[in-house]
Design an enzyme around this catalytic site. Sequence first.
Site, PDB file in Angstrom:
ATOM      1  N   SER A  88       7.827   5.511   7.720  1.00 53.35           N
ATOM      2  CA  SER A  88       7.477   6.646   8.569  1.00 53.35           C
ATOM      3  C   SER A  88       8.621   7.085   9.473  1.00 53.35           C
ATOM      4  O   SER A  88       8.701   8.257   9.860  1.00 53.35           O
ATOM      5  CB  SER A  88       6.249   6.314   9.415  1.00 53.35           C
ATOM      6  OG  SER A  88       6.457   5.131  10.176  1.00 53.35           O
TER       7      SER A  88
ATOM      8  N   ASP B 127       2.453   6.648  20.632  1.00 51.57           N
ATOM      9  CA  ASP B 127       2.134   5.376  19.993  1.00 51.57           C
ATOM     10  C   ASP B 127       3.164   4.292  20.292  1.00 51.57           C
ATOM     11  O   ASP B 127       2.942   3.111  20.013  1.00 51.57           O
ATOM     12  CB  ASP B 127       1.974   5.540  18.480  1.00 51.57           C
ATOM     13  CG  ASP B 127       3.241   6.013  17.770  1.00 51.57           C
ATOM     14  OD1 ASP B 127       4.320   6.062  18.396  1.00 51.57           O
ATOM     15  OD2 ASP B 127       3.144   6.342  16.566  1.00 51.57           O
TER      16      ASP B 127
ATOM     17  N   HIS C 156       7.028   5.486  17.071  1.00 54.51           N
ATOM     18  CA  HIS C 156       7.793   6.545  16.412  1.00 54.51           C
ATOM     19  C   HIS C 156       8.504   7.432  17.437  1.00 54.51           C
ATOM     20  O   HIS C 156       7.909   7.788  18.456  1.00 54.51           O
ATOM     21  CB  HIS C 156       6.867   7.411  15.557  1.00 54.51           C
ATOM     22  CG  HIS C 156       6.169   6.641  14.482  1.00 54.51           C
ATOM     23  ND1 HIS C 156       4.904   6.112  14.665  1.00 54.51           N
ATOM     24  CD2 HIS C 156       6.565   6.283  13.244  1.00 54.51           C
ATOM     25  CE1 HIS C 156       4.550   5.479  13.556  1.00 54.51           C
ATOM     26  NE2 HIS C 156       5.537   5.562  12.681  1.00 54.51           N
TER      27      HIS C 156
END
Length: 219
Positions: A38, A191, A194
Amino acid sequence: MKHLFSRVPLLGYGVLALGLNLFAGPAPAVTIAALGDSLTQGYGLPPEEGFVPQMERWLSARGAEAVLINAGVSGDTTAGGLSRVGWTLVSEVDAMIVALGGNDLLRGLDPAASRANLDGILKAAQDADVAVLLVGLSAPGNYGPAYKAAFDAMYPDLAARYGVLYFDNFLKGISNLPDREGAMRVYMQPDGIHPNAKGVALIVEAMGPKVLELIDRAE
């Protein structure tokens, strides 16, 4: 870079010889596949603000002829990267950024298994004659010192074994800032895993010189 004419249809030996003798032309852009998770894919960001498009713009601004392919899959582990490296290394790919291991960490997977998977990826790149930049990560201490030592060591060890370029930490552009806690608030998504668009810009700025070295190797 692979053979200059690898992407040109064979028109006959006479035409090819004429091209070689009379018109070399500019070298084609280096095609780089960014094999990752990701962090590479650009999770939570507009398409134009992810790692791959920002890195491509950074390189272009410095005169580098490069096309980046986003081969990042959110949630992917080193095992997932190994399973798809074969179809990532298509004939057009001249170089590869390998940035995997974050999800292995989140799942607490055995570093020996992660090492074996990365070894397989680098072996595939070697067999395909593709230059590689291996990007590492630093394990947290919550799995214990033995786990951290084994995980952290696999990246530089494998880079040395295969003679590939090495960048020690994908998040280095953020984590190395003086006020790390403040930087995490400013440059990371809520979060805490990221980077946001500004954080990606710092990551690209830190890693960019190594990608320029990768382009030199591919050429």
